[in-house]
Design a protein around this motif. Sequence first.
Motif, PDB file in Angstrom:
ATOM      1  N   TRP A   1       0.834  -1.197   0.000  1.00  0.00           N
ATOM      2  CA  TRP A   1       0.000   0.000   0.000  1.00  0.00           C
ATOM      3  C   TRP A   1       0.875   1.256   0.000  1.00  0.00           C
ATOM      4  CZ3 TRP A   1      -4.654   0.214  -1.578  1.00  0.00           C
ATOM      5  CH2 TRP A   1      -5.580  -0.807  -1.319  1.00  0.00           C
ATOM      6  N   ALA A   2       1.888   1.272   0.848  1.00  0.00           N
ATOM      7  CA  ALA A   2       2.763   2.447   0.927  1.00  0.00           C
ATOM      8  C   ALA A   2       3.505   2.672  -0.387  1.00  0.00           C
ATOM      9  CB  ALA A   2       3.747   2.290   2.085  1.00  0.00           C
ATOM     10  N   GLU A   3       3.960   1.593  -1.005  1.00  0.00           N
ATOM     11  CA  GLU A   3       4.653   1.718  -2.295  1.00  0.00           C
ATOM     12  C   GLU A   3       3.715   2.221  -3.379  1.00  0.00           C
ATOM     13  OE1 GLU A   3       8.096  -1.719  -1.918  1.00  0.00           O
ATOM     14  OE2 GLU A   3       6.125  -2.310  -2.652  1.00  0.00           O
ATOM     15  N   GLN A   4       2.496   1.696  -3.425  1.00  0.00           N
ATOM     16  CA  GLN A   4       1.528   2.127  -4.439  1.00  0.00           C
ATOM     17  C   GLN A   4       1.211   3.614  -4.311  1.00  0.00           C
ATOM     18  OE1 GLN A   4      -1.972  -0.352  -4.302  1.00  0.00           O
ATOM     19  NE2 GLN A   4      -0.804  -2.209  -4.714  1.00  0.00           N
ATOM     20  N   GLY A   5       1.220   4.106  -3.092  1.00  0.00           N
ATOM     21  CA  GLY A   5       0.923   5.506  -2.859  1.00  0.00           C
ATOM     22  C   GLY A   5       2.139   6.415  -2.935  1.00  0.00           C
ATOM     23  N   SER A   6       3.287   5.845  -3.233  1.00  0.00           N
ATOM     24  CA  SER A   6       4.546   6.601  -3.311  1.00  0.00           C
ATOM     25  C   SER A   6       4.839   7.361  -2.020  1.00  0.00           C
ATOM     26  CB  SER A   6       4.528   7.575  -4.501  1.00  0.00           C
ATOM     27  OG  SER A   6       4.388   6.854  -5.701  1.00  0.00           O
ATOM     28  N   HIS A   7       4.637   6.687  -0.894  1.00  0.00           N
ATOM     29  CA  HIS A   7       4.886   7.273   0.421  1.00  0.00           C
ATOM     30  C   HIS A   7       6.244   6.784   0.923  1.00  0.00           C
ATOM     31  CE1 HIS A   7       0.796   8.635   0.287  1.00  0.00           C
ATOM     32  NE2 HIS A   7       0.335   7.396   0.222  1.00  0.00           N
ATOM     33  N   ALA A   8       7.303   7.435   0.469  1.00  0.00           N
ATOM     34  CA  ALA A   8       8.683   6.988   0.720  1.00  0.00           C
ATOM     35  C   ALA A   8       9.011   6.878   2.209  1.00  0.00           C
ATOM     36  CB  ALA A   8       9.668   7.928   0.039  1.00  0.00           C
ATOM     37  N   GLU A   9       8.585   7.832   3.003  1.00  0.00           N
ATOM     38  CA  GLU A   9       8.896   7.778   4.437  1.00  0.00           C
ATOM     39  C   GLU A   9       8.201   6.589   5.104  1.00  0.00           C
ATOM     40  OE1 GLU A   9       8.943  10.569   8.455  1.00  0.00           O
ATOM     41  OE2 GLU A   9       7.916  11.298   6.667  1.00  0.00           O
TER      42      GLU A   9
END
Length: 143
Positions: free
Chosen positions: A118-126
């Motif tokens: 989910w974090a990768e799909q949303g481009s949430h690097a932190e």
Amino acid sequence: MNRRQQKKLTKRLVAAASYGSAAEVTALLRSGAHPDKADGAGSTPLYGASVRGAADIVRQLLAAGASPDTESTGLTEGTPLCAASCWGHTEAVRALLAGGADPHLREDHGTGPAPLEWAEQGSHAETVAVLLAAGARPRERAT
């Protein structure tokens, strides 16, 4: 407390965790609302707080006994960690991990996406970095 009263408290706690303040959550917990009980729609207070990124309420619910890995069902489905990861709510992710959330636990009873996906799909690097530091591993990709 009778069942009807508990049901009302649960509904109010889910709403307060999802849209309200930490003070409202405190008052409801003191009144006897269970921190881990889902409302009639299947949403848990911890999921509601996680999807909106309310890290203070996430910590509060975990301290009151909410299970970090309880999956919501119904209209809002998923684990609290997946919800926070999907929206890049890094502080809520940290709070959930500190509270014992499993960084490998997939949604949909183990068949859906994991928090890292989910974090990768949303481009949430932190958020990705926090999950990787907690031991989350990317899914093996077919070559």
